[in-house]
Design an enzyme around this catalytic site. Structure first.
Site, short mmCIF file in Angstrom:
data_model
loop_
_atom_site.label_atom_id
_atom_site.label_comp_id
_atom_site.label_asym_id
_atom_site.label_seq_id
_atom_site.Cartn_x
_atom_site.Cartn_y
_atom_site.Cartn_z
N SER A 292 0.78 -1.23 -0.17
CA SER A 292 -0.10 -0.08 0.04
C SER A 292 0.84 1.11 0.00
CB SER A 292 -0.86 -0.09 1.20
OG SER A 292 -1.82 1.08 1.14
N GLY B 102 -2.47 -0.20 -4.16
CA GLY B 102 -1.09 0.57 -3.54
C GLY B 102 -0.83 2.04 -4.08
N GLU C 44 -6.80 -2.68 -8.11
CA GLU C 44 -7.47 -2.52 -6.98
C GLU C 44 -7.05 -1.53 -6.25
OE1 GLU C 44 -6.53 -6.19 -4.58
OE2 GLU C 44 -7.36 -7.66 -6.12
N PRO C 45 -7.27 -0.17 -6.88
CA PRO C 45 -7.11 1.08 -6.18
C PRO C 45 -7.90 1.49 -5.06
CG PRO C 45 -8.07 1.39 -8.28
CD PRO C 45 -7.78 0.00 -8.08
N ARG D 295 -6.57 4.09 -2.05
CA ARG D 295 -6.25 5.26 -1.56
C ARG D 295 -6.16 6.27 -2.89
NH1 ARG D 295 -2.43 6.01 1.71
NH2 ARG D 295 -2.20 4.00 2.64
N PHE E 149 2.12 5.25 11.72
CA PHE E 149 3.23 4.75 10.82
C PHE E 149 3.74 5.57 9.73
CE2 PHE E 149 -0.50 1.82 11.71
CZ PHE E 149 0.10 0.85 12.33
N GLU E 150 3.31 6.88 9.50
CA GLU E 150 3.82 7.64 8.52
C GLU E 150 3.46 8.80 8.74
OE1 GLU E 150 2.01 7.44 4.42
OE2 GLU E 150 0.35 6.42 5.37
N CYS F 30 -6.13 10.27 26.82
CA CYS F 30 -5.14 10.12 28.02
C CYS F 30 -3.83 9.40 27.60
CB CYS F 30 -5.77 9.83 29.43
SG CYS F 30 -7.11 10.92 29.83
N TYR G 162 -8.15 5.38 4.70
CA TYR G 162 -7.60 4.45 6.09
C TYR G 162 -7.71 5.29 7.18
CZ TYR G 162 -6.54 0.93 2.56
OH TYR G 162 -6.50 0.15 1.69
#
Length: 425
Positions: A213, A250, A281-282, A284, A331-332, A365, A395
């Site tokens: 991805s 991806g 399969e796009p 994003r 993650f990014e 918190c 996502y």
């Protein structure tokens, strides 16, 4: 809706940047998204200002589909529903005859409830729940992926007339999220699975792969498509009616021109003269740039001048965080925030206000609920001001949780930067 009109393309308060990275989109996308946010904040008491909200531009989805068919006319997109299952996106893509990549019964039910025919669905989960497999059989969703013998056995027992697509191992090391460690059969295993399927009377019709991805290396498709051709030929030799190539997902709108060019070259190189249906399969690619998120500042913390903690001297606290829409920030790095004043005015480009660096936190918190570190923003930011984040459609809202009692639902304003998509509002 007043901000879904042509007149909004001429507003004079565009902040720096463009929310639309498609070459088929123009300033109108920027203008009406900002007009929608400004209009929302100008409503005195009709909504809960303590909650974040989103603006979705269906015109972006429409234009990105046009861009796809222009650059990859021989590759039919099957939208990855997991990326953003918003029914408005599904309606736009369904009307444009897109296919749909579903991973569960719920996703199949969702797209079919919007009028999608089962023939336009790929059950693209190599390891399926038995109940979901039975639902696919009952609903007529015949195309599905597999990558192991146990899955073949499951399909043999419950859906023997399925049209199977063998998921092969592929990977782009530069992708943000690699899938190669979880899914995909090696070349040697693929040959054995083709033979096993044939001996059991199962029909394998094609080959698929997914390089990861948010892939960034256009050359990663070369090896994957070359390997797919080898497995494709092995299937033909085994006696299967191989006629489908699924090049996975991806894709990012940012580097899609280069990706599409590489894919066209690879398909011409390895599948020239072959009668094959090619799909992708796009997820994003269609969804990311369609959504802008607006978050309110609910707290500000400033350390004393003599505080030894130089890195966290200025902090902002938002009404959304990594347990909400910003989960991918774990993650990014996320998109750069822009400023929207409590009054509904956008931060002017020619401002002489001083800037300082902030750490931005979410509302929970949990100490790991950090949206961004060391972000340069105006010094004058205060509680009840807002930040907005472009390109938040992938996502994000679909992964939001209710941790710490905060709402997981996000109010969404729908509009269109292209009149052709206005009918889906």
């Amino acid at each position: 809706m007043p901000y879904a009109t042509e007149e909004t393309s001429s507003v004079a308060w565009f902040p720096e940047g463009n929310l639309c990275h498609s070459k088929t989109c123009g300033p109108r996308t920027n203008g009406i998204v900002l007009e929608a946010m400004k209009g929302k904040l100008s409503q005195p008491s009709e909504w809960d200002r303590s909650e974040p909200f989103c603006v979705m531009d269906l015109g972006y989805v429409y234009n990105e589909y046009q861009r796809w068919t222009s650059l990859l006319p021989d590759v039919k997109p099957f939208y990855a529903v997991k990326c953003n299952p918003d029914t408005h996106i599904i309606k736009v893509l369904n009307a444009m005859n897109s296919g749909f990549d579903c991973a569960s019964r719920n996703e199949m039910e969702l797209v079919m409830s919007q009028g999608v025919a089962p023939e336009r669905i790929i059950f693209a989960n190599p390891c399926k729940k038995i109940s979901d497999l039975e639902y696919a059989q009952q609903s007529g969703v015949r195309k599905m992926t597999f990558d192991n013998e146990a899955e073949l056995q499951k399909i043999r027992q419950r859906f023997p007339d399925a049209q199977l697509i063998l998921r092969c191992l592929a990977s782009d090391p530069s992708a943000t999220y690699s899938l190669g460690s979880k899914f995909g059969a090696s070349s040697a295993t693929s040959v054995k699975l083709l033979q096993c399927a044939k001996s059991w009377g199962l029909s394998v019709v094609g080959v698929s792969f997914h390089i990861g991805s948010n892939a960034k290396d256009p050359t990663a498709f070369d090896k994957a498509i070359q390997n797919s051709r080898e497995v494709f030929d092995a299937g033909l030799r085994t006696g299967h009616d191989m006629h489908l190539l699924d090049i996975g997902g991806g894709f990012s709108a940012h580097n899609f021109d280069a990706m599409a060019s590489s894919i066209r070259q690879c398909i011409g190189k390895y599948f020239c003269g072959i009668d094959v249906e090619i799909v992708a399969e796009p997820g994003r690619y269609f969804a990311a740039g369609a959504l802008t998120l607006a978050c309110g500042i609910i707290g500000r913390r400033d350390a004393a001048a003599n505080d030894e903690d130089k890195e966290n001297r200025h902090m902002l606290y938002l009404n959304d965080g990594v347990y909400g829409t910003f989960i991918c920030n774990i993650f990014e790095p996320g998109p750069q925030p822009k400023v929207l004043r409590a009054s509904g005015d956008f931060y002017p480009l020619d401002s002489e206000d001083e800037y300082e660096r902030y750490t931005i936190w979410g509302p929970t918190c949990d100490g790991t609920d950090c949206v961004a570190e060391s972000v340069a923003l105006p010094k004058s930011l205060a509680i009840d001001d807002w930040l907005y984040f472009p390109e938040m459609g992938a996502y994000s809202t679909c992964l939001s949780t209710g941790f710490n009692g905060f709402h997981s639902d996000r109010e969404t304003i729908y509009m269109s930067s292209d009149p052709a998509a206005d009918i889906y509002l």
